[in-house]
Each structure stands twice: as structure tokens, then as C-alpha cells.
Enzyme design. Structure first.
Site, PDB file in Angstrom:
ATOM      1  N   GLY A  73      77.374   5.409  83.975  1.00 15.10           N
ATOM      2  CA  GLY A  73      76.571   5.506  85.207  1.00 15.10           C
ATOM      3  C   GLY A  73      75.348   5.931  85.363  1.00 15.10           C
ATOM      4  O   GLY A  73      74.865   6.650  86.153  1.00 15.10           O
ATOM      5  N   ASN A 128      66.464  -3.260  83.917  1.00 19.70           N
ATOM      6  CA  ASN A 128      67.862  -3.538  83.863  1.00 19.70           C
ATOM      7  C   ASN A 128      68.165  -4.070  85.349  1.00 19.70           C
ATOM      8  O   ASN A 128      68.521  -3.304  86.271  1.00 19.70           O
ATOM      9  CB  ASN A 128      68.531  -2.042  83.644  1.00 19.70           C
ATOM     10  CG  ASN A 128      69.983  -2.131  83.480  1.00 19.70           C
ATOM     11  OD1 ASN A 128      70.630  -3.213  83.645  1.00 19.70           O
ATOM     12  ND2 ASN A 128      70.553  -1.130  83.205  1.00 19.70           N
ATOM     13  N   CYS A 131      73.104  -3.894  85.107  1.00 12.74           N
ATOM     14  CA  CYS A 131      74.398  -2.677  85.075  1.00 12.74           C
ATOM     15  C   CYS A 131      75.215  -2.782  85.612  1.00 12.74           C
ATOM     16  O   CYS A 131      75.562  -2.834  86.827  1.00 12.74           O
ATOM     17  CB  CYS A 131      73.693  -1.363  85.231  1.00 12.74           C
ATOM     18  SG  CYS A 131      74.764   0.050  84.806  1.00 12.74           S
ATOM     19  N   ASN A 193      73.694  -7.916  78.808  1.00 16.92           N
ATOM     20  CA  ASN A 193      74.279  -6.719  79.114  1.00 16.92           C
ATOM     21  C   ASN A 193      75.908  -6.890  78.773  1.00 16.92           C
ATOM     22  O   ASN A 193      76.319  -7.818  78.434  1.00 16.92           O
ATOM     23  CB  ASN A 193      73.713  -6.513  80.480  1.00 16.92           C
ATOM     24  CG  ASN A 193      73.734  -4.815  80.504  1.00 16.92           C
ATOM     25  OD1 ASN A 193      74.455  -4.148  80.157  1.00 16.92           O
ATOM     26  ND2 ASN A 193      72.872  -4.645  81.484  1.00 16.92           N
ATOM     27  N   GLY A 218      80.006  -4.237  71.999  1.00 11.49           N
ATOM     28  CA  GLY A 218      80.793  -4.289  70.430  1.00 11.49           C
ATOM     29  C   GLY A 218      80.749  -5.694  69.945  1.00 11.49           C
ATOM     30  O   GLY A 218      80.636  -6.453  70.590  1.00 11.49           O
ATOM     31  N   GLY A 245      77.072  -6.987  70.219  1.00 10.52           N
ATOM     32  CA  GLY A 245      77.946  -6.612  69.177  1.00 10.52           C
ATOM     33  C   GLY A 245      77.426  -6.901  67.841  1.00 10.52           C
ATOM     34  O   GLY A 245      77.864  -7.054  66.804  1.00 10.52           O
ATOM     35  N   THR A 267      76.206  -0.463  70.456  1.00 11.21           N
ATOM     36  CA  THR A 267      77.234  -0.034  69.643  1.00 11.21           C
ATOM     37  C   THR A 267      77.479   0.489  68.524  1.00 11.21           C
ATOM     38  O   THR A 267      78.079   1.534  68.086  1.00 11.21           O
ATOM     39  CB  THR A 267      78.484  -0.816  70.370  1.00 11.21           C
ATOM     40  OG1 THR A 267      78.358  -1.108  71.913  1.00 11.21           O
ATOM     41  CG2 THR A 267      79.867   0.019  70.342  1.00 11.21           C
TER      42      THR A 267
END
Lengths: 306, 264
Positions: A73, A128, A131, A193, A218, A245, A267
Site C-alpha cells: 500500500g 509509478n 501500482c 509492474n 517473482g 522475476g 523479489t
């Protein structure tokens, strides 16, 4: 001869094509305890908003097969505190600094970027507009070509250095959005994203995230990201930063062959925080094996079937 | 020199303590001299179905042997797979991580409040205190579980010569009830003495212990548990609200917090 990992994006020189992805290393302090940040081509900060945000209540992350869901968030300290307290540390790091900016209105994006424009250590801003985890904006900018173009054009007026548009995969045509960003004056595109996803606890019947949904990241999303980088590369002239990823040198090579000039690692840092150092080393070995002198020789060189 | 590194570590000893409870002794750990009670290690379990690392409090360290010990209860997928690992298998370890316990003054009476699988960091804390010359008779070791099967490592606790107060909810071992009842009695009986509380356990127990500390003005620390994707403060997935406002990350601002510091 040692192969050269240097890449140039919108006139800015990066010592290698490896950057951190936004939201995956805060403002850099913690990661600098693991390895010197000079090992990175660039560092992309957590999204900065006009006002501080605490983010969603926990649980706000969940494990999935080969990836994770998050709905943090946009927790961040807000632009004023960021400039006062985080920039001095970032300015001392021998890496390029890219500040990710999020907002819920065009006015907010403009206000934040205007303040960042006065901040000399910042090399680029990544907008961004994608999101998935805030209701009021973010992704809705990046899902509409007109809004994408309008928001980028507005920010370009106040931010004089290169501007990256970070694109959402949660759209019908990412190429259409990429072209709108190009039209609006973006200098660079970064993609993708996270993908909207969720997971349910079958004992409580509740979602595993208090936000009820989140963004999937990921290794699970890498094939989707690669296909999108490939599609955008074929239809846009702007340099591309590939995201999705990436956890090995082989992944980086794949993204660059599909057209990326650089990549962001996200990630994978949570699992192996020193992974960029290993990837840089492995990339040199790969280039040597392939008898290539520069990593830029890879960009867009995928040999497609006719 | 970086403070945190990741390295491969081998299982040198595995014990099935009781039912679903296991102890793993691991080595070599190059950062063993940096380890302190309250800290944890982040283990990568080599399995295709496990993506995140898993955090385990240190239950003991042995600098001469270069070993660390973790104790866990099979709870979910990660711990189930970990329980199937054997001697000589290896894992990747990141650590030591997190803020350790602050040791008490030697004159203070120490109340340990362990609940269920919250035992390991407190075992390490007490072992370290005994090693550092604290008088074990000033340590009151309250340890609660649902039934007798949840009170593990009894001989190890007794060997440290502390005052052991086991409590079970069904009364099958030790006193019947919750540990906060005998703890409160102990506090009332020793009102004149300066005391410190150290606790780790299920959320409900931590909440009760936290309130006990606040009610009688006794300082102390509690160790929290939270799912931690990264363990080093990068992802912001493990935050807890603070009484003064804002959030703290359990992994690197904790897992040890002062009584009265976090909203439970």
C-alpha cells in the site's frame, strides 16, 4: 579482455545493467549492509508520495508458487522527509539514483517531481503509473492511454532529467500504453509492474491479504514480462528496463535479448539479498564464453522463428 | 566488512524432541561470534514448493564447536519439509538477524514467560545469563503450554538450576491454567524487589504479559513472531503498529520490543 557491462540509458551511464526494483530495498540503507551499492548500476527507491503513508494493515504479503503477493500500500516517508533524511545517504552512494514516484492525481505527481527536480543527486525519476495496490489512482493512470500521456507530459514540464514510465501489465494492450507514454515525452519505459492476484486461506475463507488482492511478483511472472518487453521493443523506440522475476544472469540475458537495455531485480532480493553481485559476476562469465566485448551486444538480438 | 552474510550450513544433529517438536544443530556458521539471544536466522529450505526463507530464533550457540541450534514445531508447509531433513543435509542461512534482548542488571529478579514454541529464544537467553554469572536462583522460569506434550526440554531447563514453573491449560503437567496467574502472584509476593520480564509465545499470552508489565510498572521485553519475506527490512511485510504511532518492522526493528512499545 574483461567484457564491459556498462550501458547508457537516456544519456545516463550505468556501470552495469542491474538495478533494484522499486519497493524491494526501501531507500537503500539496509541493502548497503549486505553489499556496497556501487555494485549496482542503479538503485530505484520505494515509491515516494506527496504525504507519508503507513500502507495497509498486515498481512500484506503472501507466499505463492514461485512468487509472492504483496499489498504493502505504498508505505513511505513522504517526499519532504525523503529529501531531508534519505537523499543525503543516497548521494554518498556510487550508483545512479532513480526515485520512484506515485500519486493519486496528476497534481500530486507534478508536485512531488517538482521538488525532486531541485534535488541534485537524483539521476532519474520513475513514474509509478501502475501500482495495483491503491484504490485512488496509480493503476488507473497506467490503464488509460490518454491519462498516461497527460500525466507524463505534465511531469516532464517540471522534471528536467530523464523520466521513466513504469508500465502495468494489467491492461489489454501494453503496447498502446507504451506508445502513449512515448507520445507524452517519456525518455525510458520500465516494465512490468506486478500482476493483480490474490490467494485465499481455506480454513478461514479470508483472503491472505487485508487488501483482498495484491500484486504478484517473482519468477512466476517472468515469461509474461519477457513477452511484454518483446512486444514493446518491437513497437516503441524508447529504451526499455525489463522487470519481472529476474533472479539469475540467464534471466538478465533473456530480457536483454528481447530488447531490454537494463533490468530491475525485485523479489529475488528478498530471498538472496546479495544476488545482484552474483549476477554481475555471472554475466561477465557469460559474455566471455560468448566472446562478446560488451553487454550491449545482446540488446534485442533474439533470433525469432520466421 | 558486511554484517550479514548468507552461507550454506549443514545439519550436524537432529532430534525429535516430542511429537511435532524438533531441534536442529547446524554448522559451520561464520558469524557465530556475533550471535546474541533474541536474534534469529533466516533459513532457505531447498524445496520447489517453498519460496520465502523461514525465520527461526536461535535456541543456542556454541562458539567452540561453531554450531547454532534452532527448535521448531511442525506448523505449516515449511516446517513440515524442514522436519524431513536429516543429518548432513544442508540449508542456506542468512543471519544473525534482528535486535537482541537487553540483559538485566545482576541484582534484578528475572521473570521468564515462555509460551509453546516461544521457548527457544528464552532458552538461549537464560543459558547466556547463567554463562555470564547471573545467579540462576533469581530467575523464575514460567513456561506454559496447552498440554504436557507442549512442555519440551524440561531437563535442560532444570539443569540450568533456575526456578522452573511449568503451567498447562489442561493441568496435565505443572500448574493448571495460564502462566500469567502464577506470574502475577510472584510479582505481588516480591513487590519490594526490582524485576524484569522477558517473554516470547503466542499473541494472546504476549498481550497478557505486556499488560502485566504495564499494570505493575515492571520493565521487560517481548519477542514477536511475524511472517517475514525478507528478514532484513527490505519488504515491509512484517510491520507492527507502535504505541507512539507509526510502524516498526518485526525483522529488523525487532523481533525484541520493550513492554509497552507495540500495539498488540
Amino acid at each position: 579482455m574483461t567484457p564491459d557491462l556498462k550501458v547508457v540509458i537516456a544519456g545516463v551511464e550505468f556501470s552495469n545493467p542491474l538495478m533494484t526494483a522499486s519497493g524491494c530495498c526501501g531507500y537503500g540503507e539496509e541493502l548497503s549492509e549486505i553489499f556496497p551499492l556501487s555494485k549496482l548500476g542503479g538503485l530505484v527507491t520505494k515509491s515516494i508520495t506527496l504525504h507519508p503513508r503507513l500502507g495497509h494493515p498486515t498481512p500484506r504479503t503472501a507466499e505463492t508458487s514461485c512468487g509472492m503477493l504483496n499489498a504493502i500500500g505504498l508505505a513511505n516517508v513522504g517526499v519532504d522527509k525523503f529529501i531531508a533524511e534519505k537523499i543525503p545517504f543516497l548521494a554518498r552512494q556510487k550508483t545512479k539514483i532513480i526515485v520512484n514516484v506515485a500519486g493519486s492525481t496528476i497534481k500530486e505527481y507534478v508536485e512531488v517531481c517538482a521538488r525532486l527536480n531541485d534535488c541534485e543527486p537524483i539521476d532519474m525519476v520513475e513514474l509509478n503509473i501502475s501500482c495495483p495496490n491503491v484504490d485512488e489512482g496509480g493503476m488507473e493512470f497506467g490503464a488509460d492511454p490518454k491519462m498516461t500521456e497527460k500525466s507524463i507530459r505534465a511531469v516532464k514540464k517540471v522534471f528536467q532529467r530523464p523520466l521513466i514510465a513504469k508500465l502495468s501489465p494489467n491492461v489489454t494492450s501494453i503496447v498502446e500504453i507504451a506508445q502513449a507514454a512515448e507520445q507524452g515525452g517519456a525518455d525510458v519505459l520500465s516494465l512490468i509492474n506486478s500482476l493483480v492476484g490474490t490467494a485465499i486461506d481455506i480454513d478461514t475463507w479470508q483472503p491472505r491479504l487485508t487488501n483482498n488482492k495484491g500484486g504478484l511478483t517473482g519468477p512466476a511472472i517472468k515469461p509474461i514480462a519477457l513477452a511484454m518487453v518483446d512486444a514493446v521493443y518491437s513497437h516503441c523506440k524508447l529504451p526499455i528496463i525489463g522487470i519481472g522475476g529476474i533472479a539469475s544472469a540467464a534471466d538478465v540475458v533473456e530480457f536483454m535479448l528481447c530488447g531490454a537495455t537494463a533490468v530491475e531485480i525485485g523479489t529475488a532480493l528478498f530471498i538472496q539479498p546479495d544476488i545482484p553481485v552474483k549476477i554481475a559476476k555471472d554475466l561477465k562469465t557469460y559474455l566471455k564464453d560468448k566472446k562478446l566485448t560488451s553487454i550491449t551486444n545482446l540488446i534485442g538480438k533474439v533470433r525469432k522463428y520466421k | 566488512m558486511t554484517k550479514i552474510i548468507s552461507e550454506d550450513i549443514f545439519i550436524v544433529k537432529k532430534r525429535n524432541l516430542k511429537n511435532d517438536y524438533y531441534s536442529l544443530v547446524l554448522k559451520p556458521f561464520s558469524k557465530i561470534e556475533n550471535c546474541q539471544p533474541g536474534q534469529f536466522v533466516h533459513l532457505r529450505i531447498p524445496s520447489a514448493s517453498i519460496f520465502f526463507r523461514r525465520a527461526f530464533s536461535l535456541a543456542d550457540t556454541n562458539a567452540e564447536k561453531g554450531t547454532i541450534e534452532i527448535i521448531f514445531k511442525v506448523f505449516g508447509r515449511g516446517t513440515r519439509i524442514l522436519s524431513s531433513f536429516r543429518k548432513s543435509d544442508y540449508l542456506n542461512v542468512l543471519g544473525p538477524l534482528g535486535v537482541p534482548f537487553k540483559l538485566p542488571d545482576k541484582k534484578e529478579k528475572v521473570l521468564i514467560a515462555a509460551g509453546g514454541i516461544g521457548l527457544p529464544p528464552l532458552l538461549y537467553l537464560v543459558a547466556e545469563m547463567v554463562k555470564k554469572g547471573y545467579n540462576p536462583e533469581t530467575i523464575e522460569f514460567f513456561y506454559g503450554g496447552k498440554t504436557a506434550a507442549d512442555i519440551i526440554e524440561r531437563n535442560r531447563i532444570k539443569k540450568m538450576k533456575v526456578n522452573f514453573h511449568p503451567v498447562t491449560e489442561d493441568g496435565s503437567f505443572g500448574e493448571k491454567g495460564l502462566i500469567t496467574t502464577p506470574m502475577e502472584e510472584m510479582i505481588l509476593e516480591n513487590k519490594a524487589e526490582k524485576m524484569k520480564i522477558y517473554s516470547c509465545g503466542p499473541e494472546g499470552m504476549l498481550k497478557a504479559v505486556n499488560e502485566l508489565g504495564l499494570k505493575y510498572g515492571i520493565e521487560g521485553q517481548i519477542s514477536l513472531e511475524a511472517p517475514m519475506p525478507c528478514g532484513i527490512g527490505l519488504c515491509l511485510g512484517c510491520v507492527v503498529p507502535l504505541v507512539k504511532g507509526g510502524h516498526a518492522r518485526v525483522c529488523c526493528d525487532g523481533p525484541v520490543f520493550d513492554i509497552g512499545e507495540v500495539v498488540l
